[in-house]
Scaffold this active site. Sequence first.
Site, PDB file in Angstrom:
ATOM      1  N   GLU A  24       0.817  -1.214   0.000  1.00  0.00           N
ATOM      2  CA  GLU A  24       0.000   0.000   0.000  1.00  0.00           C
ATOM      3  C   GLU A  24       0.847   1.259   0.000  1.00  0.00           C
ATOM      4  O   GLU A  24       0.549   2.224  -0.714  1.00  0.00           O
ATOM      5  CB  GLU A  24      -0.938   0.023   1.208  1.00  0.00           C
ATOM      6  CG  GLU A  24      -1.821   1.261   1.233  1.00  0.00           C
ATOM      7  CD  GLU A  24      -2.601   1.445   2.522  1.00  0.00           C
ATOM      8  OE1 GLU A  24      -3.284   2.477   2.641  1.00  0.00           O
ATOM      9  OE2 GLU A  24      -2.516   0.572   3.406  1.00  0.00           O
ATOM     10  N   HIS A  79      -4.998   6.488   0.496  1.00  0.00           N
ATOM     11  CA  HIS A  79      -4.837   5.128   1.011  1.00  0.00           C
ATOM     12  C   HIS A  79      -5.398   4.104   0.034  1.00  0.00           C
ATOM     13  O   HIS A  79      -6.166   4.440  -0.867  1.00  0.00           O
ATOM     14  CB  HIS A  79      -5.557   4.984   2.358  1.00  0.00           C
ATOM     15  CG  HIS A  79      -4.876   5.666   3.487  1.00  0.00           C
ATOM     16  ND1 HIS A  79      -4.074   5.010   4.392  1.00  0.00           N
ATOM     17  CD2 HIS A  79      -4.861   6.969   3.854  1.00  0.00           C
ATOM     18  CE1 HIS A  79      -3.597   5.881   5.280  1.00  0.00           C
ATOM     19  NE2 HIS A  79      -4.058   7.082   4.965  1.00  0.00           N
ATOM     20  N   GLU A 141      -9.954   5.890   0.150  1.00  0.00           N
ATOM     21  CA  GLU A 141      -9.524   4.490   0.062  1.00  0.00           C
ATOM     22  C   GLU A 141      -9.776   4.031  -1.371  1.00  0.00           C
ATOM     23  O   GLU A 141     -10.909   3.825  -1.786  1.00  0.00           O
ATOM     24  CB  GLU A 141     -10.311   3.624   1.053  1.00  0.00           C
ATOM     25  CG  GLU A 141     -10.049   3.944   2.514  1.00  0.00           C
ATOM     26  CD  GLU A 141      -8.791   3.272   3.055  1.00  0.00           C
ATOM     27  OE1 GLU A 141      -8.039   2.664   2.250  1.00  0.00           O
ATOM     28  OE2 GLU A 141      -8.560   3.347   4.269  1.00  0.00           O
TER      29      GLU A 141
END
Length: 227
Positions: A24, A79, A141
């Site tokens: 990530e 993210h 996200e």
Amino acid sequence: MVKIFIDPGHGGTDPGAVGNGLLEKNLNLKIARKISQMLVNEYEGVSVRMSRTGDQTVSLSERTNNANSWNADFYLSIHINAGGGTGFESYVYTTVPTRTKNLQKVIHEEVLKQVDFRNRGMKQANFHVLRETKMDALLTENGFIDRSKDANLLKNDTFLEKIARGHVNGLVKAFQLKKKQTPLPPSDGEAPQWYKVQIGAFRIKKNAEALAERAKKAGFDVFIVKE
């Protein structure tokens, strides 16, 4: 001048979520760099700072403190999700003014115009970077690293460009940014190059802080990074 603080989540010793051969922290940084490049190269009246420009370990408090001390107008934290789901979602703090919700809505919608992700909705959460920032703040996200469908998209640099473009389009609309008459050329699709100058390394934190304060007074942008 609109001041945008971009926060690529995780980094350094904190890889964030891991899955399908991806980390990530690396994806967050790639997307954040693309957003920064697009804003600076294509639009006037905007200044950008990032919480990290490489694979550095930066604490949550360092991220929000840097944004607050810079008096940023907007905090954007990038993210990638995990947990077996799929799609895109965005977060603001649990109690925010209507203005912040409107900013979330604009950016959320613009991202989904660019990418083939399921809409998981606009949400609220008690995340540090949303709670401790003094300006409007949004955390996105961008797909699920542990879902092969999403991960295969995230492995494609063109898709990451689309994610970045969606965020940029939202920021442009939200802050009414104007296009430069002659935009700077992109760097052949690559992330922008960053050149750093280190002016000191100290074992004692207060010595680093003292030098940082002198540099600030001299007009330099300063970050303290713990190695």
